[in-house]
Scaffold this motif. Structure first.
Motif, PDB file in Angstrom:
ATOM      1  N   SER A 106     -16.030  10.545  14.316  1.00 47.25           N
ATOM      2  CA  SER A 106     -16.219  11.962  14.663  1.00 47.25           C
ATOM      3  C   SER A 106     -15.618  12.886  13.615  1.00 47.25           C
ATOM      4  N   MET A 107     -14.415  12.552  13.125  1.00 46.16           N
ATOM      5  CA  MET A 107     -13.768  13.427  12.130  1.00 46.16           C
ATOM      6  C   MET A 107     -14.603  13.497  10.856  1.00 46.16           C
ATOM      7  N   VAL A 108     -15.153  12.357  10.467  1.00 42.66           N
ATOM      8  CA  VAL A 108     -15.935  12.353   9.219  1.00 42.66           C
ATOM      9  C   VAL A 108     -17.264  13.078   9.441  1.00 42.66           C
ATOM     10  N   MET A 136      -3.631  14.066  13.444  1.00 42.94           N
ATOM     11  CA  MET A 136      -2.714  13.345  12.567  1.00 42.94           C
ATOM     12  C   MET A 136      -3.376  12.101  11.971  1.00 42.94           C
ATOM     13  N   GLY A 137      -3.013  11.835  10.700  1.00 40.36           N
ATOM     14  CA  GLY A 137      -3.597  10.676  10.013  1.00 40.36           C
ATOM     15  C   GLY A 137      -4.917  10.994   9.338  1.00 40.36           C
ATOM     16  N   PHE A 138      -5.300  12.270   9.329  1.00 42.51           N
ATOM     17  CA  PHE A 138      -6.539  12.678   8.647  1.00 42.51           C
ATOM     18  C   PHE A 138      -6.232  13.723   7.586  1.00 42.51           C
ATOM     19  N   GLY A 139      -7.045  13.704   6.533  1.00 37.99           N
ATOM     20  CA  GLY A 139      -6.904  14.696   5.467  1.00 37.99           C
ATOM     21  C   GLY A 139      -5.943  14.216   4.400  1.00 37.99           C
ATOM     22  N   HIS A 140      -6.108  14.756   3.224  1.00 41.04           N
ATOM     23  CA  HIS A 140      -5.224  14.408   2.111  1.00 41.04           C
ATOM     24  C   HIS A 140      -5.362  15.470   1.041  1.00 41.04           C
ATOM     25  N   PRO A 163      -9.826   9.651   7.178  1.00 36.78           N
ATOM     26  CA  PRO A 163      -8.479   9.178   7.517  1.00 36.78           C
ATOM     27  C   PRO A 163      -7.660   8.895   6.261  1.00 36.78           C
ATOM     28  N   ASN A 164      -6.343   9.068   6.367  1.00 45.14           N
ATOM     29  CA  ASN A 164      -5.448   8.630   5.290  1.00 45.14           C
ATOM     30  C   ASN A 164      -4.747   7.345   5.740  1.00 45.14           C
ATOM     31  N   LEU A 165      -3.913   6.783   4.858  1.00 47.64           N
ATOM     32  CA  LEU A 165      -3.294   5.477   5.132  1.00 47.64           C
ATOM     33  C   LEU A 165      -2.548   5.429   6.466  1.00 47.64           C
ATOM     34  N   ASP A 166      -1.970   6.566   6.866  1.00 44.99           N
ATOM     35  CA  ASP A 166      -1.181   6.551   8.097  1.00 44.99           C
ATOM     36  C   ASP A 166      -2.031   6.302   9.342  1.00 44.99           C
ATOM     37  N   PHE A 167      -3.332   6.562   9.249  1.00 50.36           N
ATOM     38  CA  PHE A 167      -4.166   6.425  10.450  1.00 50.36           C
ATOM     39  C   PHE A 167      -4.285   4.960  10.897  1.00 50.36           C
ATOM     40  N   GLY A 188       6.046  11.022   8.019  1.00 48.79           N
ATOM     41  CA  GLY A 188       6.190  11.051   9.476  1.00 48.79           C
ATOM     42  C   GLY A 188       4.854  10.961  10.196  1.00 48.79           C
ATOM     43  N   ALA A 189       3.754  11.064   9.462  1.00 47.41           N
ATOM     44  CA  ALA A 189       2.435  11.038  10.112  1.00 47.41           C
ATOM     45  C   ALA A 189       2.127   9.683  10.748  1.00 47.41           C
ATOM     46  N   ASN A 190       2.665   8.576  10.215  1.00 44.67           N
ATOM     47  CA  ASN A 190       2.308   7.275  10.842  1.00 44.67           C
ATOM     48  C   ASN A 190       2.845   7.206  12.278  1.00 44.67           C
ATOM     49  N   LEU A 239       0.818  -1.222   0.000  1.00 44.44           N
ATOM     50  CA  LEU A 239       0.000   0.000   0.000  1.00 44.44           C
ATOM     51  C   LEU A 239       0.850   1.269   0.000  1.00 44.44           C
ATOM     52  N   TYR A 240       2.043   1.197   0.589  1.00 41.91           N
ATOM     53  CA  TYR A 240       2.919   2.370   0.660  1.00 41.91           C
ATOM     54  C   TYR A 240       3.829   2.510  -0.570  1.00 41.91           C
ATOM     55  N   ALA A 241       3.801   1.547  -1.493  1.00 41.80           N
ATOM     56  CA  ALA A 241       4.844   1.502  -2.539  1.00 41.80           C
ATOM     57  C   ALA A 241       4.845   2.711  -3.482  1.00 41.80           C
ATOM     58  N   TYR A 257      -7.235  13.138  -2.051  1.00 42.51           N
ATOM     59  CA  TYR A 257      -8.499  12.483  -1.681  1.00 42.51           C
ATOM     60  C   TYR A 257      -9.290  13.396  -0.751  1.00 42.51           C
ATOM     61  N   LYS A 258     -10.473  13.787  -1.170  1.00 48.69           N
ATOM     62  CA  LYS A 258     -11.288  14.590  -0.257  1.00 48.69           C
ATOM     63  C   LYS A 258     -12.459  13.763   0.290  1.00 48.69           C
ATOM     64  N   PHE A 259     -12.657  12.574  -0.273  1.00 54.81           N
ATOM     65  CA  PHE A 259     -13.764  11.739   0.219  1.00 54.81           C
ATOM     66  C   PHE A 259     -13.252  10.375   0.690  1.00 54.81           C
TER      67      PHE A 259
HETATM   68  N1  ACO Z   1      -6.806  17.829  11.169  1.00 55.50           N
HETATM   69  C1  ACO Z   1      -7.533  18.957  11.303  1.00 55.50           C
HETATM   70  N2  ACO Z   1      -7.875  19.759  10.273  1.00 55.50           N
HETATM   71  C2  ACO Z   1      -7.450  19.396   9.058  1.00 55.50           C
HETATM   72  C3  ACO Z   1      -6.704  18.237   8.833  1.00 55.50           C
HETATM   73  C4  ACO Z   1      -6.379  17.439   9.938  1.00 55.50           C
HETATM   74  N3  ACO Z   1      -5.652  16.347   9.820  1.00 55.50           N
HETATM   75  N4  ACO Z   1      -6.432  18.122   7.509  1.00 55.50           N
HETATM   76  C5  ACO Z   1      -7.003  19.179   6.919  1.00 55.50           C
HETATM   77  N5  ACO Z   1      -7.612  19.952   7.853  1.00 55.50           N
HETATM   78  C6  ACO Z   1      -8.327  21.190   7.627  1.00 55.50           C
HETATM   79  C7  ACO Z   1      -7.351  22.300   7.279  1.00 55.50           C
HETATM   80  O1  ACO Z   1      -6.876  22.931   8.436  1.00 55.50           O
HETATM   81  C8  ACO Z   1      -8.209  23.200   6.438  1.00 55.50           C
HETATM   82  O2  ACO Z   1      -9.022  23.950   7.297  1.00 55.50           O
HETATM   83  P1  ACO Z   1      -9.360  25.515   6.962  1.00 55.50           P
HETATM   84  O3  ACO Z   1      -9.994  25.482   5.600  1.00 55.50           O
HETATM   85  O4  ACO Z   1     -10.279  25.910   8.062  1.00 55.50           O
HETATM   86  O5  ACO Z   1      -8.032  26.203   6.978  1.00 55.50           O
HETATM   87  C9  ACO Z   1      -9.126  22.227   5.707  1.00 55.50           C
HETATM   88  O6  ACO Z   1      -9.150  21.043   6.488  1.00 55.50           O
HETATM   89  C10 ACO Z   1      -8.695  21.870   4.307  1.00 55.50           C
HETATM   90  O7  ACO Z   1      -7.422  21.297   4.343  1.00 55.50           O
HETATM   91  P2  ACO Z   1      -6.518  21.425   3.051  1.00 55.50           P
HETATM   92  O8  ACO Z   1      -5.931  22.771   3.040  1.00 55.50           O
HETATM   93  O9  ACO Z   1      -7.264  21.054   1.824  1.00 55.50           O
HETATM   94  O10 ACO Z   1      -5.415  20.313   3.315  1.00 55.50           O
HETATM   95  P3  ACO Z   1      -4.047  20.270   2.540  1.00 55.50           P
HETATM   96  O11 ACO Z   1      -4.277  19.666   1.224  1.00 55.50           O
HETATM   97  O12 ACO Z   1      -3.324  21.581   2.563  1.00 55.50           O
HETATM   98  O13 ACO Z   1      -3.219  19.293   3.496  1.00 55.50           O
HETATM   99  C11 ACO Z   1      -2.534  17.414   4.612  1.00 55.50           C
HETATM  100  C12 ACO Z   1      -3.246  17.915   3.373  1.00 55.50           C
HETATM  101  C13 ACO Z   1      -1.157  18.085   4.726  1.00 55.50           C
HETATM  102  C14 ACO Z   1      -2.315  15.899   4.495  1.00 55.50           C
HETATM  103  C15 ACO Z   1      -3.372  17.745   5.849  1.00 55.50           C
HETATM  104  O14 ACO Z   1      -4.625  17.118   5.721  1.00 55.50           O
HETATM  105  C16 ACO Z   1      -2.694  17.349   7.138  1.00 55.50           C
HETATM  106  O15 ACO Z   1      -1.854  18.098   7.657  1.00 55.50           O
HETATM  107  N6  ACO Z   1      -3.036  16.143   7.713  1.00 55.50           N
HETATM  108  C17 ACO Z   1      -2.385  15.673   8.913  1.00 55.50           C
HETATM  109  C18 ACO Z   1      -1.023  15.068   8.599  1.00 55.50           C
HETATM  110  C19 ACO Z   1      -1.161  13.722   7.901  1.00 55.50           C
HETATM  111  O16 ACO Z   1      -1.932  12.864   8.280  1.00 55.50           O
HETATM  112  N7  ACO Z   1      -0.327  13.533   6.848  1.00 55.50           N
HETATM  113  C20 ACO Z   1      -0.290  12.259   6.092  1.00 55.50           C
HETATM  114  C21 ACO Z   1      -0.680  12.491   4.660  1.00 55.50           C
HETATM  115  S1  ACO Z   1      -0.933  10.972   3.778  1.00 55.50           S
HETATM  116  C22 ACO Z   1       0.571  10.279   3.589  1.00 55.50           C
HETATM  117  O17 ACO Z   1       1.607  10.898   3.585  1.00 55.50           O
HETATM  118  C23 ACO Z   1       0.583   8.758   3.442  1.00 55.50           C
END
Ligand code: ACO
Length: 359
Positions: A299-301, A256-260, A308-312, A223-225, A182-184, A263-265
């Motif tokens: 709750s986050m959703v 940490m581990g949320f957002g991408h 969540p992203n893969l690191d979660f 580093g998120a994992n 999955l990480y490849a 992927y927005k959904f």
């Molecule tokens: N926790 C809380 N709020 C979040 C998170 C999160 N994990 N992710 C996004 N948001 C919020 C942002 O603060 C932003 O809020 P705002 O509009 O009020 O300022 C909104 O959601 C939209 O976020 P984006 O700007 O679209 O996110 P972006 O594309 O810039 O960042 C990122 C993506 C860096 C992954 C971000 O979601 C994040 O920092 N997540 C936590 C770190 C993480 O899990 N990283 C692993 C990525 S996957 C991987 O490497 C395998």
């Protein structure tokens, strides 16, 4: 300073090139590697088959696979000078720094040749990373000089056996292989793009990989994992999870581990890794981390619409496998080297210096 953020800041939404390697949110069908769905690869393939496919363009036949596995095994030994360097790296160094130093030192010791030699260098680095991290870890923590030239059939198995000194279970070997698959690769993520930028200057392969390791190390990316597991440990138990999240929302903390960025959904790798987490939970008989995971995800959703992203799921899955937390991102390196190298090959095959403008 203090001005409104540029539209497209962080290259948001910009297309930076073509790739035949992976699709990320492009097909509407989730992630594929060279046209194969990652769910299918995670179920049926070994990590080494996926590595071969990314690096050599197609899935191997049985005899190609056998040859490739033997070749990777033959590349597991580390030169004496590299082992000396690893023995001097302090116990409290970050293992991602160790990975970068190990890769750099290998590049100092072994001739990399030109572009025509690209696969040899990529295979050597791929086969060496588990050796580098476990050699340093066991030496710095226990004073043990492990013999990295094991005959274990897989990279994941070699990592597990060198780290623990024991023969790994089938369950852990398979869970780790799924996570490596999955990480490849994952399109033009930050570390791969770093590799491409370095490659575009015609830098040598270990420079490309070392720069990508640096880029992966940060908590917004690989580093998120580790950050996920540190966060879950701070949450402590499932009954704390809701309150912990409320405080994080109030403080506008990143969860940490949320957002991408793409992927927005929902990250299409999450269901497969979550299924591994469930299996590991059952094998370990420890439900705490899965319970925290599920409350936080729900709750986050529902409240933030952030998935969540893969690191979660990877963080608690690695925890249940007993890995030290600061080795989680190095495991990501062991996998993503395949994607970095394959994108490096693509970049070299049709190179143009990557050099954007500033406003
Ligand atoms: N926790 C809380 N709020 C979040 C998170 C999160 N994990 N992710 C996004 N948001 C919020 C942002 O603060 C932003 O809020 P705002 O509009 O009020 O300022 C909104 O959601 C939209 O976020 P984006 O700007 O679209 O996110 P972006 O594309 O810039 O960042 C990122 C993506 C860096 C992954 C971000 O979601 C994040 O920092 N997540 C936590 C770190 C993480 O899990 N990283 C692993 C990525 S996957 C991987 O490497 C395998």
């Amino acid at each position: 300073m203090g001005e409104k953020k540029l539209e497209g800041a962080g290259l948001r939404g910009q297309v930076a090139g073509n790739t035949a390697l992976s699709t990320v949110g492009k097909t509407g069908k989730g992630l594929t590697y060279r046209g194969y769905a990652i769910e299918e690869l995670a179920e049926k393939a070994t990590f080494e088959e996926v590595a071969y496919m990314l690096l050599y363009g197609k899935l191997p036949t049985q005899s190609e696979y056998d040859q490739y596995s033997s070749k990777l095994k033959s590349y597991r030994s580390l030169p004496a000078e590299l082992k000396e360097v690893l023995e001097r790296v302090p116990k409290d160094a970050h293992p991602m720094d160790v990975m970068r130093t190990g890769c750099s030192m290998l590049g100092n010791l072994e001739p990399e040749g030109d572009f025509s030699n690209q696969n040899e260098t990529a295979d050597r680095v791929l086969a060496s990373m588990a050796s580098i991290i476990t050699y340093w870890y066991r030496y710095s923590h226990e004073g043990v000089k492990v013999d990295t030239a094991t005959d274990h059939p897989t990279i994941g198995g070699q990592f597990l056996s060198l780290l623990t000194g024991n023969e790994p279970s089938e369950e852990h070997s398979r869970a780790l292989a799924v996570s490596l698959i999955l990480y490849a690769d994952h399109g033009f993520n930050a570390s791969t793009f770093t590799a491409m930028v370095t490659a575009s200057t015609l830098a040598n392969p270990t420079q490309v990989i070392a720069s990508a390791i640096g880029s992966l190390s940060g908590p917004l990316h690989g580093g998120a994992n580790e950050a996920v597991m540190e966060m879950m440990k701070r949450v402590g138990k499932s009954t704390n999870a809701e309150t912990w999240l409320r405080n994080a929302f109030a403080n506008k903390d990143l969860v940490m581990g949320f957002g991408h960025r793409v992927y927005k959904f929902g990250d299409s790798r999450v269901p497969t890794m979550k299924s591994c987490l469930k299996d590991l939970t059952e094998w370990a008989g420890d439900t705490k981390w899965l319970e925290i995971d599920e409350i936080m995800e729900t709750s986050m959703v529902s409240e933030k619409k952030i998935h969540p992203n893969l690191d979660f799921p990877s963080g608690p899955a690695y925890y249940l496998m007993g890995f030290p937390i600061n080795l989680y991102t190095p495991i990501f390196v062991m996998a993503r080297i395949t994607g970095w190298s394959a994108h490096y090959f693509e970049q070299n095959a049709d190179n143009s210096l990557i050099r954007p403008l500033s406003a």
